[in-house]
Design a protein around this motif. Structure first.
Motif, PDB file in Angstrom:
ATOM      1  N   ILE A   1       6.632  13.390  -0.873  1.00  0.00           N
ATOM      2  CA  ILE A   1       5.685  12.484  -0.215  1.00  0.00           C
ATOM      3  C   ILE A   1       5.832  11.076  -0.784  1.00  0.00           C
ATOM      4  O   ILE A   1       5.854  10.089  -0.046  1.00  0.00           O
ATOM      5  N   GLY A   2       5.950  10.974  -2.102  1.00  0.00           N
ATOM      6  CA  GLY A   2       6.084   9.671  -2.746  1.00  0.00           C
ATOM      7  C   GLY A   2       7.350   8.942  -2.337  1.00  0.00           C
ATOM      8  O   GLY A   2       7.318   7.759  -1.999  1.00  0.00           O
ATOM      9  N   ALA A   3       8.451   9.657  -2.331  1.00  0.00           N
ATOM     10  CA  ALA A   3       9.727   9.037  -1.954  1.00  0.00           C
ATOM     11  C   ALA A   3       9.700   8.603  -0.490  1.00  0.00           C
ATOM     12  O   ALA A   3      10.189   7.521  -0.143  1.00  0.00           O
ATOM     13  N   PHE A   4       9.122   9.423   0.369  1.00  0.00           N
ATOM     14  CA  PHE A   4       9.036   9.075   1.788  1.00  0.00           C
ATOM     15  C   PHE A   4       8.166   7.839   1.995  1.00  0.00           C
ATOM     16  O   PHE A   4       8.488   6.969   2.804  1.00  0.00           O
ATOM     17  N   SER A   5       7.072   7.737   1.251  1.00  0.00           N
ATOM     18  CA  SER A   5       6.191   6.571   1.357  1.00  0.00           C
ATOM     19  C   SER A   5       6.908   5.287   0.948  1.00  0.00           C
ATOM     20  O   SER A   5       6.765   4.247   1.592  1.00  0.00           O
TER      21      SER A   5
ATOM     22  N   ALA B   1       0.839  -1.203   0.000  1.00  0.00           N
ATOM     23  CA  ALA B   1       0.000   0.000   0.000  1.00  0.00           C
ATOM     24  C   ALA B   1       0.879   1.261   0.000  1.00  0.00           C
ATOM     25  O   ALA B   1       0.597   2.218  -0.726  1.00  0.00           O
ATOM     26  N   PHE B   2       1.934   1.273   0.805  1.00  0.00           N
ATOM     27  CA  PHE B   2       2.841   2.420   0.823  1.00  0.00           C
ATOM     28  C   PHE B   2       3.566   2.581  -0.520  1.00  0.00           C
ATOM     29  O   PHE B   2       3.777   3.702  -0.984  1.00  0.00           O
ATOM     30  N   ILE B   3       3.932   1.488  -1.143  1.00  0.00           N
ATOM     31  CA  ILE B   3       4.598   1.562  -2.455  1.00  0.00           C
ATOM     32  C   ILE B   3       3.636   2.125  -3.500  1.00  0.00           C
ATOM     33  O   ILE B   3       3.999   3.019  -4.269  1.00  0.00           O
ATOM     34  N   VAL B   4       2.414   1.618  -3.529  1.00  0.00           N
ATOM     35  CA  VAL B   4       1.419   2.121  -4.487  1.00  0.00           C
ATOM     36  C   VAL B   4       1.168   3.608  -4.241  1.00  0.00           C
ATOM     37  O   VAL B   4       1.132   4.414  -5.181  1.00  0.00           O
TER      38      VAL B   4
ATOM     39  N   ALA C   1       7.831   1.918   3.134  1.00  0.00           N
ATOM     40  CA  ALA C   1       7.538   0.553   2.675  1.00  0.00           C
ATOM     41  C   ALA C   1       8.774  -0.331   2.793  1.00  0.00           C
ATOM     42  O   ALA C   1       8.687  -1.479   3.251  1.00  0.00           O
ATOM     43  N   LEU C   2       9.922   0.185   2.388  1.00  0.00           N
ATOM     44  CA  LEU C   2      11.160  -0.598   2.504  1.00  0.00           C
ATOM     45  C   LEU C   2      11.500  -0.884   3.959  1.00  0.00           C
ATOM     46  O   LEU C   2      11.971  -1.972   4.303  1.00  0.00           O
ATOM     47  N   PHE C   3      11.239   0.064   4.828  1.00  0.00           N
ATOM     48  CA  PHE C   3      11.468  -0.141   6.263  1.00  0.00           C
ATOM     49  C   PHE C   3      10.555  -1.243   6.802  1.00  0.00           C
ATOM     50  O   PHE C   3      10.990  -2.110   7.555  1.00  0.00           O
ATOM     51  N   VAL C   4       9.284  -1.208   6.401  1.00  0.00           N
ATOM     52  CA  VAL C   4       8.329  -2.226   6.858  1.00  0.00           C
ATOM     53  C   VAL C   4       8.770  -3.609   6.389  1.00  0.00           C
ATOM     54  O   VAL C   4       8.737  -4.573   7.151  1.00  0.00           O
ATOM     55  N   ILE C   5       9.214  -3.700   5.147  1.00  0.00           N
ATOM     56  CA  ILE C   5       9.668  -4.996   4.619  1.00  0.00           C
ATOM     57  C   ILE C   5      10.904  -5.484   5.378  1.00  0.00           C
ATOM     58  O   ILE C   5      10.985  -6.651   5.757  1.00  0.00           O
ATOM     59  N   SER C   6      11.859  -4.594   5.611  1.00  0.00           N
ATOM     60  CA  SER C   6      13.063  -5.023   6.331  1.00  0.00           C
ATOM     61  C   SER C   6      12.741  -5.386   7.778  1.00  0.00           C
ATOM     62  O   SER C   6      13.308  -6.324   8.328  1.00  0.00           O
ATOM     63  N   PHE C   7      11.810  -4.676   8.380  1.00  0.00           N
ATOM     64  CA  PHE C   7      11.402  -4.977   9.758  1.00  0.00           C
ATOM     65  C   PHE C   7      10.708  -6.334   9.828  1.00  0.00           C
ATOM     66  O   PHE C   7      10.840  -7.050  10.807  1.00  0.00           O
ATOM     67  N   THR C   8      10.001  -6.690   8.790  1.00  0.00           N
ATOM     68  CA  THR C   8       9.290  -7.961   8.756  1.00  0.00           C
ATOM     69  C   THR C   8      10.248  -9.141   8.895  1.00  0.00           C
ATOM     70  O   THR C   8       9.971 -10.103   9.603  1.00  0.00           O
ATOM     71  N   PHE C   9      11.390  -9.067   8.220  1.00  0.00           N
ATOM     72  CA  PHE C   9      12.319 -10.196   8.241  1.00  0.00           C
ATOM     73  C   PHE C   9      13.444 -10.043   9.238  1.00  0.00           C
ATOM     74  O   PHE C   9      14.254 -10.951   9.393  1.00  0.00           O
ATOM     75  N   GLN C  10      13.509  -8.930   9.930  1.00  0.00           N
ATOM     76  CA  GLN C  10      14.559  -8.726  10.930  1.00  0.00           C
ATOM     77  C   GLN C  10      14.469  -9.778  12.018  1.00  0.00           C
ATOM     78  O   GLN C  10      15.463 -10.273  12.516  1.00  0.00           O
ATOM     79  N   LYS C  11      13.266 -10.161  12.369  1.00  0.00           N
ATOM     80  CA  LYS C  11      13.042 -11.161  13.416  1.00  0.00           C
ATOM     81  C   LYS C  11      13.562 -12.534  12.999  1.00  0.00           C
ATOM     82  O   LYS C  11      13.957 -13.331  13.828  1.00  0.00           O
ATOM     83  N   TYR C  12      13.566 -12.813  11.690  1.00  0.00           N
ATOM     84  CA  TYR C  12      13.876 -14.149  11.226  1.00  0.00           C
ATOM     85  C   TYR C  12      15.285 -14.304  10.679  1.00  0.00           C
ATOM     86  O   TYR C  12      15.708 -15.395  10.373  1.00  0.00           O
ATOM     87  N   TYR C  13      15.978 -13.210  10.526  1.00  0.00           N
ATOM     88  CA  TYR C  13      17.312 -13.297   9.930  1.00  0.00           C
ATOM     89  C   TYR C  13      18.273 -12.462  10.758  1.00  0.00           C
ATOM     90  O   TYR C  13      18.099 -11.269  10.906  1.00  0.00           O
TER      91      TYR C  13
END
Length: 146
Positions: free
Chosen positions: A125-129, A32-35, A133-145
């Motif tokens: 605004i677009g670049a910040f969004s 959603a943030f990427i879109v 999104a990239l932060f959310v993705i990296s945070f998602t896998f931080q727990k597992y890697y």
């Protein structure tokens, strides 16, 4: 006597069954943030086509604001520019760099409506969004890697 230092290898952990929903939710948020970001960048490109004239504006006055908590000043300039013999004014956004009376800056205006200045806000605004999104993705896998 030398000690053997074991290097810890990075490894993946097995995703537990309860984590699947959280991962899917985070990916949906990231998408959603990427879109949203791509949409605003597209709007900026579309808007840029309306601003077809670059003019040189002269700084006529400078405002400053002191931020006590950061112990810093921010500056904003009021500029004057001319298009087809008519004068217009433009006030910049606040920034850390100081303006001086008489400085010149180049601004991008709409030749059909010279009072409109391109501030490139939608691209920011677009670049910040997309960054979020990239932060959310990296945070998602931080727990597992690690």
């Amino acid at each position: 006597m030398k000690k053997d230092k074991k290097k810890r290898k990075k490894s993946f952990h097995i995703i537990e069954s309860g984590d699947g929903a959280a991962i899917v939710f985070r990916f949906i948020v990231a998408i959603a943030f990427i879109v949203f970001g791509v949409y605003f960048i597209f709007l900026q490109f579309k808007e840029n086509s309306q601003y077809d004239t670059y003019v040189t504006a002269v700084v006529t006055s400078v405002d400053d604001k002191y931020y006590r908590d950061k112990d810093e000043y921010k500056y904003r300039a009021t500029c004057e520019y001319e298009v087809r013999g008519k004068k217009y004014t433009y006030t910049t956004s606040w920034r850390s760099g100081k303006y001086y009376k008489g400085d010149t800056i180049e601004i991008n205006v709409n030749s059909d409506a010279p009072e409109k200045v391109n501030k490139y806000g939608k691209a920011t605004i677009g670049a910040f969004s997309i960054f979020i999104a990239l932060f959310v993705i990296s945070f998602t896998f931080q727990k597992y890697y690690y």
